[in-house]
Design an enzyme around this catalytic site. Sequence first.
Site, PDB file in Angstrom:
ATOM      1  N   TRP A 136      -2.505  -3.025  -1.793  1.00 25.47           N
ATOM      2  CA  TRP A 136      -2.077  -4.432  -1.771  1.00 25.47           C
ATOM      3  C   TRP A 136      -3.148  -5.154  -0.979  1.00 25.47           C
ATOM      4  O   TRP A 136      -3.302  -4.941   0.220  1.00 25.47           O
ATOM      5  CB  TRP A 136      -0.707  -4.530  -1.102  1.00 25.47           C
ATOM      6  CG  TRP A 136      -0.063  -5.873  -1.221  1.00 25.47           C
ATOM      7  CD1 TRP A 136       0.722  -6.325  -2.242  1.00 25.47           C
ATOM      8  CD2 TRP A 136      -0.114  -6.943  -0.260  1.00 25.47           C
ATOM      9  NE1 TRP A 136       1.148  -7.606  -1.980  1.00 25.47           N
ATOM     10  CE2 TRP A 136       0.661  -8.009  -0.781  1.00 25.47           C
ATOM     11  CE3 TRP A 136      -0.741  -7.115   0.971  1.00 25.47           C
ATOM     12  CZ2 TRP A 136       0.820  -9.210  -0.107  1.00 25.47           C
ATOM     13  CZ3 TRP A 136      -0.585  -8.317   1.641  1.00 25.47           C
ATOM     14  CH2 TRP A 136       0.197  -9.342   1.106  1.00 25.47           C
ATOM     15  N   ARG A 192       6.646  -0.677  -3.823  1.00 26.01           N
ATOM     16  CA  ARG A 192       6.198  -1.277  -2.564  1.00 26.01           C
ATOM     17  C   ARG A 192       5.330  -2.520  -2.808  1.00 26.01           C
ATOM     18  O   ARG A 192       5.155  -3.322  -1.903  1.00 26.01           O
ATOM     19  CB  ARG A 192       5.399  -0.252  -1.746  1.00 26.01           C
ATOM     20  CG  ARG A 192       6.236   0.924  -1.321  1.00 26.01           C
ATOM     21  CD  ARG A 192       5.361   2.006  -0.724  1.00 26.01           C
ATOM     22  NE  ARG A 192       4.779   1.625   0.545  1.00 26.01           N
ATOM     23  CZ  ARG A 192       5.348   1.782   1.722  1.00 26.01           C
ATOM     24  NH1 ARG A 192       6.550   2.300   1.787  1.00 26.01           N
ATOM     25  NH2 ARG A 192       4.748   1.418   2.830  1.00 26.01           N
ATOM     26  N   LYS A 204      15.757 -15.556  -4.585  1.00 32.76           N
ATOM     27  CA  LYS A 204      15.780 -14.579  -5.689  1.00 32.76           C
ATOM     28  C   LYS A 204      15.118 -15.161  -6.920  1.00 32.76           C
ATOM     29  O   LYS A 204      14.332 -14.498  -7.579  1.00 32.76           O
ATOM     30  CB  LYS A 204      17.217 -14.171  -6.074  1.00 32.76           C
ATOM     31  CG  LYS A 204      17.961 -13.257  -5.130  1.00 32.76           C
ATOM     32  CD  LYS A 204      17.431 -11.856  -5.074  1.00 32.76           C
ATOM     33  CE  LYS A 204      16.322 -11.703  -4.098  1.00 32.76           C
ATOM     34  NZ  LYS A 204      16.537 -11.496  -2.729  1.00 32.76           N
ATOM     35  N   ASN A 233      -3.459   2.489   4.675  1.00 29.65           N
ATOM     36  CA  ASN A 233      -2.480   1.406   4.608  1.00 29.65           C
ATOM     37  C   ASN A 233      -2.492   0.734   5.971  1.00 29.65           C
ATOM     38  O   ASN A 233      -2.337   1.408   6.986  1.00 29.65           O
ATOM     39  CB  ASN A 233      -1.090   2.004   4.297  1.00 29.65           C
ATOM     40  CG  ASN A 233       0.031   0.993   4.412  1.00 29.65           C
ATOM     41  OD1 ASN A 233      -0.218  -0.211   4.492  1.00 29.65           O
ATOM     42  ND2 ASN A 233       1.259   1.479   4.417  1.00 29.65           N
ATOM     43  N   GLY A 234      -2.707  -0.584   5.993  1.00 30.89           N
ATOM     44  CA  GLY A 234      -2.735  -1.283   7.293  1.00 30.89           C
ATOM     45  C   GLY A 234      -3.969  -2.157   7.393  1.00 30.89           C
ATOM     46  O   GLY A 234      -4.628  -2.449   6.389  1.00 30.89           O
ATOM     47  N   GLU A 270      11.274 -15.552  -6.426  1.00 27.60           N
ATOM     48  CA  GLU A 270      10.592 -14.255  -6.301  1.00 27.60           C
ATOM     49  C   GLU A 270      10.318 -13.616  -7.656  1.00 27.60           C
ATOM     50  O   GLU A 270       9.236 -13.090  -7.887  1.00 27.60           O
ATOM     51  CB  GLU A 270      11.475 -13.273  -5.518  1.00 27.60           C
ATOM     52  CG  GLU A 270      11.366 -13.356  -4.028  1.00 27.60           C
ATOM     53  CD  GLU A 270      12.292 -12.354  -3.337  1.00 27.60           C
ATOM     54  OE1 GLU A 270      11.832 -11.724  -2.374  1.00 27.60           O
ATOM     55  OE2 GLU A 270      13.460 -12.181  -3.738  1.00 27.60           O
ATOM     56  N   GLU A 281      19.366 -17.747  -0.272  1.00 27.50           N
ATOM     57  CA  GLU A 281      19.100 -16.444  -0.883  1.00 27.50           C
ATOM     58  C   GLU A 281      19.034 -16.563  -2.411  1.00 27.50           C
ATOM     59  O   GLU A 281      18.194 -15.932  -3.052  1.00 27.50           O
ATOM     60  CB  GLU A 281      20.186 -15.445  -0.428  1.00 27.50           C
ATOM     61  CG  GLU A 281      20.103 -14.054  -1.005  1.00 27.50           C
ATOM     62  CD  GLU A 281      18.796 -13.304  -0.726  1.00 27.50           C
ATOM     63  OE1 GLU A 281      17.974 -13.759   0.079  1.00 27.50           O
ATOM     64  OE2 GLU A 281      18.607 -12.267  -1.379  1.00 27.50           O
ATOM     65  N   LYS A 333       7.313  -4.752  -1.163  1.00 29.76           N
ATOM     66  CA  LYS A 333       8.653  -4.383  -0.709  1.00 29.76           C
ATOM     67  C   LYS A 333       8.671  -4.178   0.797  1.00 29.76           C
ATOM     68  O   LYS A 333       9.612  -4.531   1.484  1.00 29.76           O
ATOM     69  CB  LYS A 333       9.073  -3.094  -1.428  1.00 29.76           C
ATOM     70  CG  LYS A 333      10.464  -2.590  -1.072  1.00 29.76           C
ATOM     71  CD  LYS A 333      11.499  -3.450  -1.734  1.00 29.76           C
ATOM     72  CE  LYS A 333      12.907  -3.086  -1.360  1.00 29.76           C
ATOM     73  NZ  LYS A 333      13.814  -4.226  -1.583  1.00 29.76           N
ATOM     74  N   CYS A 353       0.820  -1.210   0.000  1.00 37.63           N
ATOM     75  CA  CYS A 353       0.000   0.000   0.000  1.00 37.63           C
ATOM     76  C   CYS A 353       0.857   1.265   0.000  1.00 37.63           C
ATOM     77  O   CYS A 353       1.741   1.418   0.835  1.00 37.63           O
ATOM     78  CB  CYS A 353      -0.964   0.075   1.177  1.00 37.63           C
ATOM     79  SG  CYS A 353      -2.249  -1.157   1.133  1.00 37.63           S
ATOM     80  N   HIS A 405      18.778 -36.369   2.300  1.00 36.95           N
ATOM     81  CA  HIS A 405      17.633 -36.704   3.156  1.00 36.95           C
ATOM     82  C   HIS A 405      16.308 -36.264   2.530  1.00 36.95           C
ATOM     83  O   HIS A 405      15.323 -36.117   3.233  1.00 36.95           O
ATOM     84  CB  HIS A 405      17.821 -36.073   4.538  1.00 36.95           C
ATOM     85  CG  HIS A 405      19.041 -36.563   5.244  1.00 36.95           C
ATOM     86  ND1 HIS A 405      19.165 -37.846   5.715  1.00 36.95           N
ATOM     87  CD2 HIS A 405      20.221 -35.955   5.519  1.00 36.95           C
ATOM     88  CE1 HIS A 405      20.356 -38.010   6.274  1.00 36.95           C
ATOM     89  NE2 HIS A 405      21.023 -36.869   6.151  1.00 36.95           N
TER      90      HIS A 405
HETATM   91  C1  G6P Z   1       9.469  -8.480   1.785  1.00 36.81           C
HETATM   92  C2  G6P Z   1      10.440  -8.106   0.676  1.00 36.81           C
HETATM   93  C3  G6P Z   1      11.767  -8.826   0.870  1.00 36.81           C
HETATM   94  C4  G6P Z   1      12.319  -8.541   2.253  1.00 36.81           C
HETATM   95  C5  G6P Z   1      11.308  -8.867   3.356  1.00 36.81           C
HETATM   96  C6  G6P Z   1      11.760  -8.327   4.692  1.00 36.81           C
HETATM   97  O1  G6P Z   1       9.096  -9.814   1.661  1.00 36.81           O
HETATM   98  O2  G6P Z   1       9.888  -8.419  -0.582  1.00 36.81           O
HETATM   99  O3  G6P Z   1      12.693  -8.401  -0.110  1.00 36.81           O
HETATM  100  O4  G6P Z   1      13.472  -9.280   2.449  1.00 36.81           O
HETATM  101  O5  G6P Z   1      10.050  -8.253   3.070  1.00 36.81           O
HETATM  102  O6  G6P Z   1      11.771  -6.936   4.621  1.00 36.81           O
HETATM  103  P1  G6P Z   1      12.679  -5.988   5.496  1.00 36.81           P
HETATM  104  O7  G6P Z   1      12.356  -4.593   4.988  1.00 36.81           O
HETATM  105  O8  G6P Z   1      12.253  -6.187   6.912  1.00 36.81           O
HETATM  106  O9  G6P Z   1      14.094  -6.353   5.263  1.00 36.81           O
END
Ligand code: G6P
Length: 614
Positions: A74, A27, A491, A100-101, A494, A487, A609, A2, A510
């Site tokens: 969102w 975002r 990536k 937002n919230g 995502e 990670e 984001k 949002c 396993h």
């Molecule tokens: C969302 C974002 C990720 C991020 C995560 C934690 O899922 O898409 O990229 O790692 O939040 O966010 P933060 O701002 O707490 O690192």
Amino acid sequence: MCGIVGYLGDRQAYEILIKGLKRLEYRGYDSAGVAMIRNGNFSLFKCKGKVSDLEETVGMSDHSGNIGMGHTRWATHGPPNDINAHPHLSNDGSLVLIHNGIIENYAPLKAELINRGHEFKSDTDTEVLVHFIEDIRDKTGANLFEAVRIALSEVIGAYAIVVMDKSNPQQLIAARKSSPLVIGVGKDNEFFVASDATPIIEYTRNVVYLEDEEIAKLDRTEGMKIVTISNQHKTPYIQELEMKLEAIEKGGYDSFMLKEIHEQPRSIMDSIRGRMNVGTGSVRMSGVDDHADRWRNASRILIVACGTSWHAGLVAEYLLEEFARIPVEVEYASEFRYRNPVIMPSDVVIAISQSGETADTLAAIELAKDKGAFIFGVCNVVGSSIARATHSGAYTHAGPEIGVASTKAFTAQVSVLYLLALSVAVHRGVMKGERLNRLMVEMNSIPDKIAEVLKTNDAVKAIAEQYKDSTNALYLGRGYTFPVALEGALKLKEISYIHAEGYPAAEMKHGPIALIDEAMPVFVIATHGASYEKVVSNIQEVKARKGKIISIVTEGDKIVKELSDYAIEIPKCDDSLVPLIAVVPLQLLSYHVAVMRGCNVDQPRNLAKSVTVE
Ligand code: G6P
């Protein structure tokens, strides 16, 4: 998650709102809307989809007006569609609101309002809030500012809101609790409101960050007034922003993600600058130095985070245990907060968050704070909620990260956590002299080494071409490279929507080994170091089942290269620093695969984001 924009002044609001919403697109959202006041009426436009769809919806319609609000939604309550999109009107249509919230007690409020004759059009909790404000205003005769205050004192949940009344084109009301909101202050009572500073910085550098439970009245004739929900007056604290406009633009790259991947040599330098002095052999982290006793006497360290930040936390676990010889536990903030964890006053809690706004991480901090633990924040966004909720901390100084999939923020977090681990080790008297100096020299060389790794871009792109149509992928690492495997897999899934799993290489036998056949690409981080020989054996296990091996190896490597279908060489460095450079080719790989599959790399579907709801 949002995005909110508001404007009040002499300019045309619509252009500012649309531009601001585009700046907030990163975002994550699924519908958008705007409302302006013109001749005592709202012109309100909203639709499912992107801000560009909203512009098409508005088309040639009159969108003039010097006051307005814009929103990217969102979805939480009800699907993303035109009706659920914000802004929402009150029952009599006199008020309009964006939010937002989540309003947690919306259901009983809605039932009561329906009893009182209110009719609702959407499935949202937001529409309930604007009806509730109208109801209070009409019942009590209060002005809008006061009605918002009374309403919010009865609301449970999280919010950042902007409200306006069509009969008063001179005034915007804004409030927040647990969701961020910034007010930009222009000349002659011109005001901007936004979820973060990015929509504001091209107009003014003077901003006020609203605190939790504060409500601001922005008025063309009276200026700004802030009260708390409990009706205490606050003097607005105006600060000057340091952010540059170029930092939030693409600067010639096709996407923010690609730009941010390439920024890493500089962003890591910014993260470590001034914090270590190789000449004198000293590490300076004020958040540690100023609370040295807490760190020296800590019985254990708990790390709370989400997503990519949680992966940075895993790297930190290995670093702190190795360097500072202190037990560390890494927790998903969302699990930690609800599982009645044992937290002791002697614990140090490290909260890691790029945005500094992640709701679960914030709640985990509050829980640990209540139990007397010392909280240290590692955040990228200056002045964010988590930065303010912690006892001390260190900013990562990576600059704004706009791509939803985190890249430079991760390497900046790991860099800061690296120095933190060294600093704690020094304070606890378990690291000094030659070893400390050698590690600092190595850390200092990482930006140049990443610049080298970025030169593998074409080779990585060729690998992406081979595997872009895969449906699954496995990422393996051991020791320091295990979090990198996680990670790398995150990536890929995502942004390319390919199913990918990260696993400790030895754990493969396993379970995931059952998945391996000739169609399965297995990305292995097999750099020289403590686990090298063991990883070679794990690679053999994959080869025996015809899996494809794509490896990240240390330059000059022969054994793994021979076993691999493709290999990417990265410069030699201490084991403890491998995560910083090994992750870069994996970021590039995900980027190229996603582009080849026609995905929107900066704004992947369904993701946000800044996750401001739990
Ligand atoms: C969302 C974002 C990720 C991020 C995560 C934690 O899922 O898409 O990229 O790692 O939040 O966010 P933060 O701002 O707490 O690192």
